[in-house]
Design an enzyme around this catalytic site. Structure first.
Site, PDB file in Angstrom:
ATOM      1  N   GLU A 108      13.768 -10.894  93.104  1.00 45.50           N
ATOM      2  CA  GLU A 108      14.292  -9.539  92.901  1.00 45.50           C
ATOM      3  C   GLU A 108      14.419  -9.262  91.409  1.00 45.50           C
ATOM      4  OE1 GLU A 108      14.908  -6.681  93.641  1.00 45.50           O
ATOM      5  OE2 GLU A 108      16.167  -6.366  95.380  1.00 45.50           O
ATOM      6  N   ASP A 109      14.326  -7.995  91.044  1.00 49.27           N
ATOM      7  CA  ASP A 109      14.557  -7.637  89.651  1.00 49.27           C
ATOM      8  C   ASP A 109      16.057  -7.657  89.337  1.00 49.27           C
ATOM      9  OD1 ASP A 109      15.011  -5.475  91.333  1.00 49.27           O
ATOM     10  OD2 ASP A 109      13.993  -4.007  90.073  1.00 49.27           O
ATOM     11  N   ASP A 151      22.542  -5.469  92.653  1.00 50.76           N
ATOM     12  CA  ASP A 151      23.696  -4.666  92.255  1.00 50.76           C
ATOM     13  C   ASP A 151      24.702  -4.653  93.413  1.00 50.76           C
ATOM     14  OD1 ASP A 151      25.384  -2.885  91.020  1.00 50.76           O
ATOM     15  OD2 ASP A 151      24.048  -1.174  91.099  1.00 50.76           O
ATOM     16  N   THR A 152      24.602  -3.692  94.332  1.00 51.66           N
ATOM     17  CA  THR A 152      25.517  -3.707  95.484  1.00 51.66           C
ATOM     18  C   THR A 152      25.206  -4.860  96.429  1.00 51.66           C
ATOM     19  OG1 THR A 152      24.090  -2.278  96.806  1.00 51.66           O
ATOM     20  CG2 THR A 152      25.750  -1.186  95.438  1.00 51.66           C
ATOM     21  N   THR A 166      20.232  -3.918  99.180  1.00 49.79           N
ATOM     22  CA  THR A 166      18.777  -4.086  99.279  1.00 49.79           C
ATOM     23  C   THR A 166      18.434  -5.518  99.678  1.00 49.79           C
ATOM     24  OG1 THR A 166      18.502  -2.444  97.531  1.00 49.79           O
ATOM     25  CG2 THR A 166      16.607  -3.844  97.999  1.00 49.79           C
ATOM     26  N   LEU A 167      19.092  -6.445  99.024  1.00 45.41           N
ATOM     27  CA  LEU A 167      18.824  -7.860  99.290  1.00 45.41           C
ATOM     28  C   LEU A 167      19.197  -8.229 100.723  1.00 45.41           C
ATOM     29  CD1 LEU A 167      17.684 -10.159  97.798  1.00 45.41           C
ATOM     30  CD2 LEU A 167      19.934 -10.670  96.873  1.00 45.41           C
ATOM     31  N   ARG A 192       9.239   1.058  83.096  1.00 37.25           N
ATOM     32  CA  ARG A 192       8.888  -0.240  83.683  1.00 37.25           C
ATOM     33  C   ARG A 192       8.020  -1.072  82.744  1.00 37.25           C
ATOM     34  NH1 ARG A 192      10.221  -0.256  89.225  1.00 37.25           N
ATOM     35  NH2 ARG A 192       9.855   1.691  90.330  1.00 37.25           N
TER      36      ARG A 192
HETATM   37  P1  IMP Z   1      21.354  -2.844  95.296  1.00 39.65           P
HETATM   38  O1  IMP Z   1      20.831  -2.525  96.669  1.00 39.65           O
HETATM   39  O2  IMP Z   1      22.473  -1.923  94.888  1.00 39.65           O
HETATM   40  O3  IMP Z   1      21.713  -4.295  95.113  1.00 39.65           O
HETATM   41  O4  IMP Z   1      20.226  -2.494  94.281  1.00 39.65           O
HETATM   42  C1  IMP Z   1      19.123  -3.245  94.168  1.00 39.65           C
HETATM   43  C2  IMP Z   1      17.917  -2.446  93.716  1.00 39.65           C
HETATM   44  O5  IMP Z   1      18.274  -1.245  93.037  1.00 39.65           O
HETATM   45  C3  IMP Z   1      17.148  -3.272  92.737  1.00 39.65           C
HETATM   46  O6  IMP Z   1      16.131  -3.978  93.395  1.00 39.65           O
HETATM   47  C4  IMP Z   1      16.619  -2.252  91.767  1.00 39.65           C
HETATM   48  O7  IMP Z   1      15.350  -1.818  92.165  1.00 39.65           O
HETATM   49  C5  IMP Z   1      17.594  -1.100  91.819  1.00 39.65           C
HETATM   50  N1  IMP Z   1      18.578  -1.184  90.711  1.00 39.65           N
HETATM   51  C6  IMP Z   1      19.876  -1.586  90.768  1.00 39.65           C
HETATM   52  N2  IMP Z   1      20.451  -1.559  89.563  1.00 39.65           N
HETATM   53  C7  IMP Z   1      19.490  -1.139  88.711  1.00 39.65           C
HETATM   54  C8  IMP Z   1      19.454  -0.947  87.282  1.00 39.65           C
HETATM   55  O8  IMP Z   1      20.426  -1.168  86.536  1.00 39.65           O
HETATM   56  N3  IMP Z   1      18.263  -0.501  86.780  1.00 39.65           N
HETATM   57  C9  IMP Z   1      17.159  -0.269  87.534  1.00 39.65           C
HETATM   58  N4  IMP Z   1      17.144  -0.469  88.861  1.00 39.65           N
HETATM   59  C10 IMP Z   1      18.308  -0.890  89.447  1.00 39.65           C
HETATM   60 MG    MG Z   2      14.056  -3.478  93.271  1.00 39.66          MG
END
Ligand code: IMP
Ligand code: MG
Length: 173
Positions: free
Chosen positions: A96-97, A100-101, A104-105, A162
């Site tokens: 994963e890049d 955050d929350t 997605t993972l 990107r």
């Molecule tokens: P999550 O579902 O909130 O954990 O977010 C995960 C996805 O949101 C990552 O795979 C990113 O593609 C995108 N994302 C979350 N935070 C950032 C950020 O600071 N910059 C760019 N993309 C983000």
């Molecule tokens: Mg992503």
């Protein structure tokens, strides 16, 4: 005008990937390893990580989207691309890049587990802890930050940035 403040230089990213690749190469030296990159953000990280490993790996991609053009997650995750390799009985590392929350993972883990892998672990370039909503266990993280919206090295804001070789904090004024 948006402001970009450097968080990690290209050289710092290279060193962090090399360090984590050594650990993964040791942990998976007797495994059937498949790296599954989460599109699109992880495409550069996965390419560099795969080349830094001293062990063989197969490579696949999964497509998910959640953000649209905002800097906050919509909370609704969509599968935009199914995996293109078999992971049945394989040792999978999700690449994963940024986490955050964790929503997605969590979605990707559930999707991949339904495909019958032997093991599933997680490797992320950035572990952003402040807004974590689900308790996902990040096994390998190159860099940890508490907060901020990052761009560059695969990470985007509304598909921009990107291509940048370093990672920046994006400040939308
Ligand atoms: P999550 O579902 O909130 O954990 O977010 C995960 C996805 O949101 C990552 O795979 C990113 O593609 C995108 N994302 C979350 N935070 C950032 C950020 O600071 N910059 C760019 N993309 C983000
Ligand atoms: Mg992503």
């Amino acid at each position: 005008m948006p402001e970009l403040i450097e968080v990690l230089s290209a050289t710092e990213i290279e060193k962090k990937i090399s360090d984590i690749a050594k650990v993964i190469s040791e942990d998976y030296k007797d495994s059937d390893l498949v790296l599954i990159g989460a599109l699109k953000g992880a495409f550069i990280f996965l390419a560099d990580l795969a080349r830094s490993l001293s062990i063989p790996s197969q490579i696949g991609f999964v497509g998910v989207s959640s953000y649209g053009s905002n800097t906050e997650t919509s909370g609704v995750i969509k599968l935009t691309r199914e995996i293109d390799v078999s992971i049945k009985d394989k040792d999978v590392i999700i690449v994963e890049d940024i986490v955050d929350t964790g929503l997605t993972l969590e979605y990707i883990i559930d999707y991949l587990k339904a495909c019958g892998p032997k093991t599933v672990k997680i490797c992320t370039l950035i572990d952003k802890s402040e807004r974590r909503m689900v308790d996902v266990n990040v096994d390998y993280a190159c860099h940890r930050i508490p907060e901020g919206f990052l761009v560059g090295y695969g990470l985007d804001h509304a598909e921009d940035y990107r291509n940048l070789p370093a990672i920046y904090h994006l400040k939308l004024n």
